[in-house]
Motif scaffolding. Structure first.
Motif, short mmCIF file in Angstrom:
data_model
loop_
_atom_site.label_atom_id
_atom_site.label_comp_id
_atom_site.label_asym_id
_atom_site.label_seq_id
_atom_site.Cartn_x
_atom_site.Cartn_y
_atom_site.Cartn_z
N ALA A 297 0.84 -1.21 0.00
CA ALA A 297 0.00 0.00 0.00
C ALA A 297 0.87 1.25 0.00
CB ALA A 297 -0.93 -0.01 1.20
N ILE B 106 -8.48 -0.15 -1.61
CA ILE B 106 -7.92 -1.34 -0.96
C ILE B 106 -9.06 -2.28 -0.55
CG2 ILE B 106 -6.59 -2.22 1.01
CD1 ILE B 106 -5.19 0.54 1.05
N ILE C 250 -2.10 7.54 2.40
CA ILE C 250 -3.01 6.41 2.21
C ILE C 250 -4.33 6.57 2.96
CG2 ILE C 250 -3.23 3.89 2.45
CD1 ILE C 250 -1.11 4.68 0.50
#
Length: 369
Positions: A41, A49, A73
């Motif tokens: 990631a 995700i 993220i």
């Protein structure tokens, strides 16, 4: 091509998901455990995700917690993959910040529908943020010149005088011009700091997650000491100790002390700036019957007209007689932005050549968590 990271320890399930996504023109990456998922990631920066909950090494909850710490993220859509037996744990996942969940087994249509909905929502958020940043940029472009011209002109004029006539000037004349340069540079520095703060506050107000985080925290700011101490310090600097009138009731407000200090700084600075020595400046606080905290800062002085008050939010100078180079309008806008963050409000009542009353309303903070 949008990139999707699939974190799934059951290889056959992971391959099936990858096949479905690849056929729908997504670029799919697979991680077979939580630790590998975190690493991929951060390395690949995926657009979305998909993550199983029950996995070796690190489970899905631990993965989500870790990724929420990464600024790059944390805002990416995150969908949990979970077995039917895990349904009681759905709430835990959502509280940690998951955007959605898919219950195994799921059909290709269910998978693609969940992915598309989250990507569309993310795209709308990004477009909204982009538009708000563009609006902010335009605001700054329009307002910055008004704030900068006065101190810059003072610095340019003083520098030109020194450049042209320094050899024929007396020491006292040079010192006087140097003092003008120093004052103008200080004003410019103050304006720069205010604009940086203004931009920071605007960015908070456009970041729903950050705003929610600030508002959910139970701040416990005691106002009486801050108001009494800071007002006396400011008054002493200006030799106006006799002008301060305090009627303070102790209040605990739901605001960080640093932000309350900024509000007090701006409002007292304006109160002193736009009144004369001998004019009283009253600072009053009380808690209303509906448990709201009230702060009043009242100064006798030149006051403002209705038209002048309206110009505050546009950063426009009131008239050439005001020392607007110190950012009077911008200071009040900063106060309004801080109050908006903490769900407070501000009202201003002013009478030309008489007085100005600034009324701040804030929710109480609790002394107990």
């Amino acid at each position: 091509m949008l990139k999707i990271l699939v974190i799934e320890d059951e290889i056959n399930i992971a391959k099936n998901i990858k096949q479905i996504l690849d056929l729908s023109d997504f670029y799919t990456i697979i991680a077979q455990d939580g630790q590998e998922g975190i690493e991929l990631a951060k390395e690949e920066n995926p657009d979305l995700i998909l993550c199983d909950i029950m996995m070796p090494i690190l489970d899905g909850y631990q993965v989500l917690k870790e990724l929420k710490k990464d600024a790059k993220i944390e805002s990416k859509p995150f969908i949990f993959l979970t077995a039917k037996s895990d349904r009681p744990d759905f709430r835990k996942g959502m509280e940690l910040g998951a955007d959605d969940y898919l219950t195994k087994p799921f059909s290709p249509e269910e998978l693609l529908n969940a992915v598309e909905i989250r990507l569309q929502k993310q795209a709308k958020i990004q477009e909204k943020n982009k538009q708000e940043l563009n609006n902010l940029s335009l605001k700054i472009q329009k307002s910055l010149p008004h704030e900068l011209y006065t101190p810059l002109n003072g610095m340019i004029l003083s520098a030109n005088l020194l450049n042209e006539y320094a050899e024929s000037m007396s020491v006292e004349e040079i010192k006087e011009i140097a003092q003008t340069l120093l004052e103008s540079s200080r004003r410019l520095h103050t304006i720069g700091e205010k604009f940086i703060l203004y931009i920071y506050l605007e960015l908070i107000l456009t970041n729903s997650d950050k705003l929610k985080e600030i508002r959910s925290h139970n701040h416990q700011c005691l106002t009486k000491t801050i108001l009494s101490t800071f007002s006396q310090i400011q008054a002493q600097k200006l030799h106006r100790e006799e002008d301060i009138v305090l009627e303070l009731e102790e209040m605990t407000i739901n605001m960080a002390e640093t932000d309350f200090y900024k509000i007090v700084t701006e409002l007292l600075d304006n109160a002193f700036k736009f009144s004369q020595q001998g004019d009283k400046i009253k600072i009053l606080t009380n808690i209303s019957d509906d448990n709201l905290c009230n702060l009043f800062i009242i100064n006798q002085g030149q006051g403002m007209s209705i038209e002048q008050l309206k110009k505050i939010t546009n950063f426009l100078p009131f008239n050439q007689g005001l020392d607007y180079a110190d950012g009077f309008g911008l200071g009040l806008v900063i106060v309004k932005k801080i109050l908006e963050i903490y769900q407070g409000s501000m009202m201003i009542e002013s009478f030309v050549n008489n007085e100005t009353i600034v009324h701040i309303i804030l929710p109480q903070g609790s002394l107990f968590d």
